[in-house]
Design a protein around this motif. Structure first.
Motif, PDB file in Angstrom:
ATOM      1  N   PRO A   1       0.807  -1.225   0.000  1.00  0.00           N
ATOM      2  CA  PRO A   1       0.000   0.000   0.000  1.00  0.00           C
ATOM      3  C   PRO A   1       0.841   1.277   0.000  1.00  0.00           C
ATOM      4  CG  PRO A   1      -0.899  -1.582   1.552  1.00  0.00           C
ATOM      5  CD  PRO A   1       0.431  -2.121   1.105  1.00  0.00           C
TER       6      PRO A   1
ATOM      7  N   TRP B   1       3.648  -6.039  -6.823  1.00  0.00           N
ATOM      8  CA  TRP B   1       2.242  -6.195  -6.458  1.00  0.00           C
ATOM      9  C   TRP B   1       1.513  -4.857  -6.619  1.00  0.00           C
ATOM     10  CZ3 TRP B   1       0.699  -7.700  -0.773  1.00  0.00           C
ATOM     11  CH2 TRP B   1      -0.666  -7.903  -0.692  1.00  0.00           C
TER      12      TRP B   1
ATOM     13  N   MET C   1     -11.478  -8.287  -4.867  1.00  0.00           N
ATOM     14  CA  MET C   1     -10.364  -7.348  -4.781  1.00  0.00           C
ATOM     15  C   MET C   1     -10.192  -6.591  -6.107  1.00  0.00           C
ATOM     16  SD  MET C   1      -6.315  -7.834  -4.678  1.00  0.00           S
ATOM     17  CE  MET C   1      -6.551  -8.329  -6.352  1.00  0.00           C
TER      18      MET C   1
ATOM     19  N   TYR D   1     -10.376  -2.482  -6.653  1.00  0.00           N
ATOM     20  CA  TYR D   1      -9.312  -1.657  -7.240  1.00  0.00           C
ATOM     21  C   TYR D   1      -9.716  -1.100  -8.598  1.00  0.00           C
ATOM     22  CZ  TYR D   1      -5.765  -2.470  -3.703  1.00  0.00           C
ATOM     23  OH  TYR D   1      -5.060  -2.472  -2.533  1.00  0.00           O
TER      24      TYR D   1
ATOM     25  N   ALA E   1      -6.081   0.734  -0.660  1.00  0.00           N
ATOM     26  CA  ALA E   1      -4.831   0.055  -0.299  1.00  0.00           C
ATOM     27  C   ALA E   1      -4.620  -0.123   1.204  1.00  0.00           C
ATOM     28  CB  ALA E   1      -3.644   0.791  -0.918  1.00  0.00           C
TER      29      ALA E   1
ATOM     30  N   GLU F   1      -5.337  -3.377   3.076  1.00  0.00           N
ATOM     31  CA  GLU F   1      -4.414  -4.502   2.947  1.00  0.00           C
ATOM     32  C   GLU F   1      -3.631  -4.738   4.244  1.00  0.00           C
ATOM     33  OE1 GLU F   1      -3.917  -6.403   0.167  1.00  0.00           O
ATOM     34  OE2 GLU F   1      -4.882  -5.232  -1.404  1.00  0.00           O
ATOM     35  N   TYR F   2      -3.579  -3.732   5.123  1.00  0.00           N
ATOM     36  CA  TYR F   2      -2.799  -3.865   6.347  1.00  0.00           C
ATOM     37  C   TYR F   2      -3.395  -4.858   7.334  1.00  0.00           C
ATOM     38  CZ  TYR F   2       0.288  -0.201   4.924  1.00  0.00           C
ATOM     39  OH  TYR F   2       1.196   0.523   4.239  1.00  0.00           O
TER      40      TYR F   2
ATOM     41  N   GLN G   1      -3.831  -7.745   6.751  1.00  0.00           N
ATOM     42  CA  GLN G   1      -3.056  -8.974   6.533  1.00  0.00           C
ATOM     43  C   GLN G   1      -1.908  -9.106   7.528  1.00  0.00           C
ATOM     44  OE1 GLN G   1      -1.766  -9.237   2.470  1.00  0.00           O
ATOM     45  NE2 GLN G   1      -3.811  -8.849   1.683  1.00  0.00           N
TER      46      GLN G   1
END
Length: 174
Positions: A3, A60, A125, A129, A138, A141-142, A144
């Motif tokens: 991100p 990515w 996803m 986006y 973005a 995504e944290y 994760q």
């Protein structure tokens, strides 16, 4: 770090507007990465491995920017995911030939289940986006990193040390 790269690259390549708060958060996030990687730690830190992980995150982020660009041109999410799946299957087929092991029925069922769940996640996803603002999506995504730390502790009894905890806090907080 994906991100972080995505936010920085979206301003350059997609001309998305990012205010000082997001720019500051990107800087603080990269500071958190430095705490986790500890490049000053000497022999304990494998800088090649850290570099490869950062390159993977950069790649990515570029993939997510590609999804956004394709979405802006009207490409549907199902087409983006289908072409990704076809390309991945071809590459995987070539790479697995030398080490192929035929799965039993149970393993085949698990592989199919993983494929279906992954395809659904990939579609959601991609749609996010494709249609949303990349710098706003973005940061989700944290989550994760929190799941990874929790599963690492539960399954392998790996606990983040003080520097890792500080880095994770800065990264997720940013």
């Amino acid at each position: 770090t994906m991100p972080l790269f995505l936010t920085a690259l979206a301003t350059l390549l997609l001309k998305e507007k990012v205010g000082w708060r997001r720019r500051t958060a990107v800087g603080v996030g990269f500071l958190g990465v430095l705490f986790m990687a500890q490049p000053q730690a000497g022999e304990e830190t494998d800088l090649v491995a850290v570099g490869l992980v950062l390159f993977g995150a950069f790649a990515w982020a570029m993939a997510m920017l590609s999804i956004k660009a394709l979405g802006d041109k009207g490409e549907p999410a199902i087409a983006i995911v289908a072409w990704f799946a076809i390309g991945s299957a071809v590459i995987a087929a070539v790479l697995t030939v030398p080490v192929w092991v035929t799965p039993n029925w149970w393993q085949l069922g698990l592989l199919i289940t993983i494929g279906v769940v992954s395809a659904g996640a990939q579609l959601m996803m991609t749609e996010a986006y494709r249609t949303g603002e990349t710098t706003l999506i973005a940061p989700f995504e944290y989550s994760q990193i929190l799941w990874t730390a929790a599963l690492g502790a539960l399954i392998w009894y790996e606990m983040p040390d003080g520097w890792d905890a500080l880095g994770i806090s800065l990264l997720v907080g940013a």
